[in-house]
Design an enzyme around this catalytic site. Structure first.
Site, PDB file in Angstrom:
ATOM      1  N   HIS A 266      46.611  35.397  22.400  1.00  0.00           N
ATOM      2  CA  HIS A 266      45.713  34.020  21.722  1.00  0.00           C
ATOM      3  C   HIS A 266      47.863  33.253  22.025  1.00  0.00           C
ATOM      4  CE1 HIS A 266      43.542  30.407  20.315  1.00  0.00           C
ATOM      5  NE2 HIS A 266      43.471  30.963  19.380  1.00  0.00           N
ATOM      6  N   HIS A 307      41.829  35.043  31.596  1.00  0.00           N
ATOM      7  CA  HIS A 307      41.168  34.356  30.206  1.00  0.00           C
ATOM      8  C   HIS A 307      39.766  34.965  29.869  1.00  0.00           C
ATOM      9  CE1 HIS A 307      39.932  31.145  27.310  1.00  0.00           C
ATOM     10  NE2 HIS A 307      41.103  31.053  26.937  1.00  0.00           N
ATOM     11  N   ASP A 365      48.923  28.879  29.534  1.00  0.00           N
ATOM     12  CA  ASP A 365      50.115  29.410  29.264  1.00  0.00           C
ATOM     13  C   ASP A 365      51.259  29.960  30.452  1.00  0.00           C
ATOM     14  OD1 ASP A 365      49.360  29.425  26.664  1.00  0.00           O
ATOM     15  OD2 ASP A 365      48.275  31.188  26.012  1.00  0.00           O
TER      16      ASP A 365
HETATM   17  N1  CMC Z   1      46.973  41.856  33.302  1.00  0.00           N
HETATM   18  C1  CMC Z   1      46.241  42.774  34.141  1.00  0.00           C
HETATM   19  N2  CMC Z   1      45.226  43.392  34.053  1.00  0.00           N
HETATM   20  C2  CMC Z   1      44.508  42.138  33.103  1.00  0.00           C
HETATM   21  C3  CMC Z   1      44.597  41.522  32.863  1.00  0.00           C
HETATM   22  C4  CMC Z   1      46.087  40.970  33.154  1.00  0.00           C
HETATM   23  N3  CMC Z   1      46.841  40.034  31.711  1.00  0.00           N
HETATM   24  N4  CMC Z   1      43.827  40.566  31.694  1.00  0.00           N
HETATM   25  C5  CMC Z   1      42.672  41.340  32.245  1.00  0.00           C
HETATM   26  N5  CMC Z   1      42.757  42.461  32.791  1.00  0.00           N
HETATM   27  C6  CMC Z   1      42.308  43.459  33.421  1.00  0.00           C
HETATM   28  C7  CMC Z   1      41.690  44.474  32.751  1.00  0.00           C
HETATM   29  O1  CMC Z   1      42.273  45.832  32.483  1.00  0.00           O
HETATM   30  C8  CMC Z   1      40.254  44.910  33.162  1.00  0.00           C
HETATM   31  O2  CMC Z   1      39.778  45.311  33.800  1.00  0.00           O
HETATM   32  P1  CMC Z   1      38.542  46.532  34.109  1.00  0.00           P
HETATM   33  O3  CMC Z   1      37.623  45.855  34.525  1.00  0.00           O
HETATM   34  O4  CMC Z   1      39.481  47.400  35.477  1.00  0.00           O
HETATM   35  O5  CMC Z   1      39.264  47.570  32.561  1.00  0.00           O
HETATM   36  C9  CMC Z   1      39.831  43.599  33.397  1.00  0.00           C
HETATM   37  O6  CMC Z   1      40.842  42.891  33.971  1.00  0.00           O
HETATM   38  C10 CMC Z   1      38.860  42.732  32.318  1.00  0.00           C
HETATM   39  O7  CMC Z   1      39.591  42.165  30.986  1.00  0.00           O
HETATM   40  P2  CMC Z   1      39.557  42.304  29.764  1.00  0.00           P
HETATM   41  O8  CMC Z   1      40.461  42.569  28.757  1.00  0.00           O
HETATM   42  O9  CMC Z   1      37.734  42.703  29.522  1.00  0.00           O
HETATM   43  O10 CMC Z   1      39.613  40.593  29.372  1.00  0.00           O
HETATM   44  P3  CMC Z   1      39.410  39.954  28.474  1.00  0.00           P
HETATM   45  O11 CMC Z   1      38.408  38.876  28.705  1.00  0.00           O
HETATM   46  O12 CMC Z   1      38.596  40.399  27.194  1.00  0.00           O
HETATM   47  O13 CMC Z   1      40.804  39.701  28.308  1.00  0.00           O
HETATM   48  C11 CMC Z   1      42.775  38.025  28.115  1.00  0.00           C
HETATM   49  C12 CMC Z   1      41.370  38.033  27.912  1.00  0.00           C
HETATM   50  C13 CMC Z   1      43.302  36.345  28.053  1.00  0.00           C
HETATM   51  C14 CMC Z   1      43.055  38.858  26.705  1.00  0.00           C
HETATM   52  C15 CMC Z   1      43.859  38.793  28.788  1.00  0.00           C
HETATM   53  O14 CMC Z   1      42.898  38.796  30.054  1.00  0.00           O
HETATM   54  C16 CMC Z   1      45.369  39.213  28.668  1.00  0.00           C
HETATM   55  O15 CMC Z   1      44.978  39.805  28.310  1.00  0.00           O
HETATM   56  N6  CMC Z   1      45.910  38.191  29.331  1.00  0.00           N
HETATM   57  C17 CMC Z   1      47.230  38.274  28.956  1.00  0.00           C
HETATM   58  C18 CMC Z   1      47.789  37.184  27.578  1.00  0.00           C
HETATM   59  C19 CMC Z   1      47.212  36.246  28.269  1.00  0.00           C
HETATM   60  O16 CMC Z   1      47.584  35.586  29.057  1.00  0.00           O
HETATM   61  N7  CMC Z   1      46.494  35.382  27.320  1.00  0.00           N
HETATM   62  C20 CMC Z   1      46.742  33.662  27.222  1.00  0.00           C
HETATM   63  C21 CMC Z   1      45.442  33.261  27.860  1.00  0.00           C
HETATM   64  S1  CMC Z   1      44.796  31.006  27.958  1.00  0.00           S
HETATM   65  C22 CMC Z   1      44.993  31.231  25.758  1.00  0.00           C
HETATM   66  C23 CMC Z   1      44.291  30.904  24.865  1.00  0.00           C
HETATM   67  O17 CMC Z   1      43.668  30.473  24.982  1.00  0.00           O
HETATM   68  O18 CMC Z   1      44.704  31.056  23.745  1.00  0.00           O
END
Ligand code: CMC
Length: 430
Positions: A266, A307, A365
């Site tokens: 987050h 995101h 971010d």
């Molecule tokens: N790098 C590499 N792969 C990724 C990333 C990433 N940053 N984010 C998602 N993926 C992949 C994930 O491995 C999955 O792959 P597969 O379909 O092959 O299993 C696919 O993309 C979908 O990922 P998810 O985990 O289902 O996506 P989510 O919506 O649950 O997660 C997230 C969202 C923000 C937690 C994630 O993208 C992440 O960890 N990003 C890095 C941390 C980050 O930058 N967070 C800030 C968010 S913006 C600030 C806020 O509003 O709080």
């Protein structure tokens, strides 16, 4: 709300269950599943990704289209034409202020920027090397021990005063948490300055010299606050609502929000972005890290990409990228190695099929980390700055909930533990 209904047929149940369907002004319809409880059934939705936990009029997001509206106004228009405090007014009261209302609001916020003098002593209880978010969790929670006259949540005037206090004092406390960590004297706020300018003054000023805050940097800081002001029912805002639903006081609720924001998925992501850039260390190592991010067996993720809601682009990231360009130009930064890594990483990720297919775009971010680094803000303060900006969103949601009808939040569970069994005496356990 509408007359639509959803009909649910469950295996083993003779009757069909009719569930009311409500439509908002924008966004998907929601199915009211309340009738399931009386049939001894709950919905199962880990992470609440398909659950509308409340009705709200504050912020609308269409993640697929990359839309973010505050009280109907697009974020890019607010970032271009408005400023942080005006956006605070909008989020809190629902409409843009008239010139007179804005002046009154801004001057009221300014009147609350100082903190109780005893809070300065309170800081001394922390280790100097404490993470500023740890300090913020503590000091913001402690505000309820200092401002007893704004704790009655049933009193609208108390709620308003608490809102002003939190919006006004967060930059002061944030800057104090930084000054404490570097052993410099705390700076008193200067109420002749604008909100963001004052924050930079308290961060970087010292009592021996007059502050000279660059208007370009103050504007960039203001935009960072504005772009983080609210984001509907995210983890920290939902935490504030849940804490508030028990009747807890606003300072305690916002402290709970700060705790939830701290995590790297987050608000902690902007700090994690810079740590990742430092770990990469050189443009020549980017490919290695991109491969790791794509490797299913490696937990590494590219911080600042992807995101939970935006599956197109993050509209805040667009504005933030422009602000980053302004700041880098103002500061004449062209050859910073970390910024070179960031730019190359952005380019590679935007062209790589792995990121394109999964709609993983640079998020807010990614760019805010670059701006804050360029301004000279230490990485450990990044999430604190997110918390300062988000405070108004937390308060607006808390206030919306408290001034309407609400119940204590109480999610259910799918229990998969042991069925009932008899206690085993200590000497009989193997
Ligand atoms: N790098 C590499 N792969 C990724 C990333 C990433 N940053 N984010 C998602 N993926 C992949 C994930 O491995 C999955 O792959 P597969 O379909 O092959 O299993 C696919 O993309 C979908 O990922 P998810 O985990 O289902 O996506 P989510 O919506 O649950 O997660 C997230 C969202 C923000 C937690 C994630 O993208 C992440 O960890 N990003 C890095 C941390 C980050 O930058 N967070 C800030 C968010 S913006 C600030 C806020 O509003 O709080």
């Amino acid at each position: 709300m509408s007359d639509k209904k959803a009909t649910l047929k469950v295996d083993g149940l003779d009757e069909t269950i009719e569930l009311p369907v409500y439509s908002g002004t924008l966004g998907p319809d929601v199915i009211d599943v309340g009738a399931l409880t009386s049939r001894d059934m709950f919905t199962y939705d880990p992470g609440f990704v398909s659950t509308a936990a409340c009705e709200s009029k504050i912020t609308y997001i269409d993640g697929g289209k990359g839309i973010l509206l505050h009280r109907g106004y697009p974020i890019d228009q607010l970032a271009e034409h408005s400023d942080y405090l005006e956006t605070c007014y909008l989020l809190l009261y629902g409409e843009l202020p008239t010139a007179e209302q804005k002046e009154t609001f801004v001057s009221t916020v300014k009147r609350h920027t100082m903190v109780h003098e005893q809070i300065r002593t309170f800081f001394n209880g922390f280790r100097r090397d404490a993470h500023p978010m740890a300090v913020m969790c503590g000091v913001v929670g402690a505000l309820s021990a200092f401002y007893h006259d704004s704790l009655d949540i049933s009193d609208e005037h108390h709620r308003q005063v608490a809102a002003f206090r939190l919006i006004a004092k967060m930059p002061t406390l944030a800057a104090m948490s930084y000054k404490f960590s570097i052993g410099q004297p705390f700076m008193y706020p200067d109420n002749n300055m604008g909100y963001a300018e004052n924050f930079l003054h308290m961060m970087f000023g010292n009592p021996c010299e007059p502050s000279n805050v660059s208007p370009v940097l103050a504007r960039a800081m203001d935009r960072i606050f504005l772009l983080h002001a609210d984001h509907e029912q995210n983890a920290s805002t939902s935490t504030v609502r849940l804490a508030g639903s028990s009747g807890a006081n606003p300072f305690a609720c916002i402290a709970a929000g700060i705790a939830a924001l701290w995590g790297p998925s987050h608000g902690g992501a902007n700090e994690a972005v810079l740590e990742m850039l430092e770990e990469i260390g050189d443009v020549s190592r980017i490919d290695e890290f991109v491969s790791r991010a794509k490797d299913k067996d490696d937990p590494f993720r590219l911080m600042g990409f992807g995101h939970r809601v935006y599956k197109n682009f993050d509209p805040r990231a667009k504005v933030m990228k422009e602000a980053a360009d302004d700041v880098l130009a103002e500061l004449g930064i062209e050859n910073d190695p970390l910024l070179a890594i960031a730019k190359r990483l952005e380019q590679i990720a935007l062209e790589d099929p792995y990121f394109i297919e999964r709609k993983l775009y640079p998020n807010v971010d990614f760019y805010s980390g670059i701006i804050l680094k360029a301004i000279g803000i230490p990485t450990s303060m990044f999430t604190v700055i997110f918390a300062v900006g988000r405070t108004v969103g937390w308060i607006a949601h808390w206030h919306e909930m408290i001034s309407g009808s609400y119940r204590i939040g109480r999610p259910r569970q799918l229990y998969t533990g042991h069925t009932q069994r008899d206690f085993v005496a200590l000497d009989k356990r193997s």
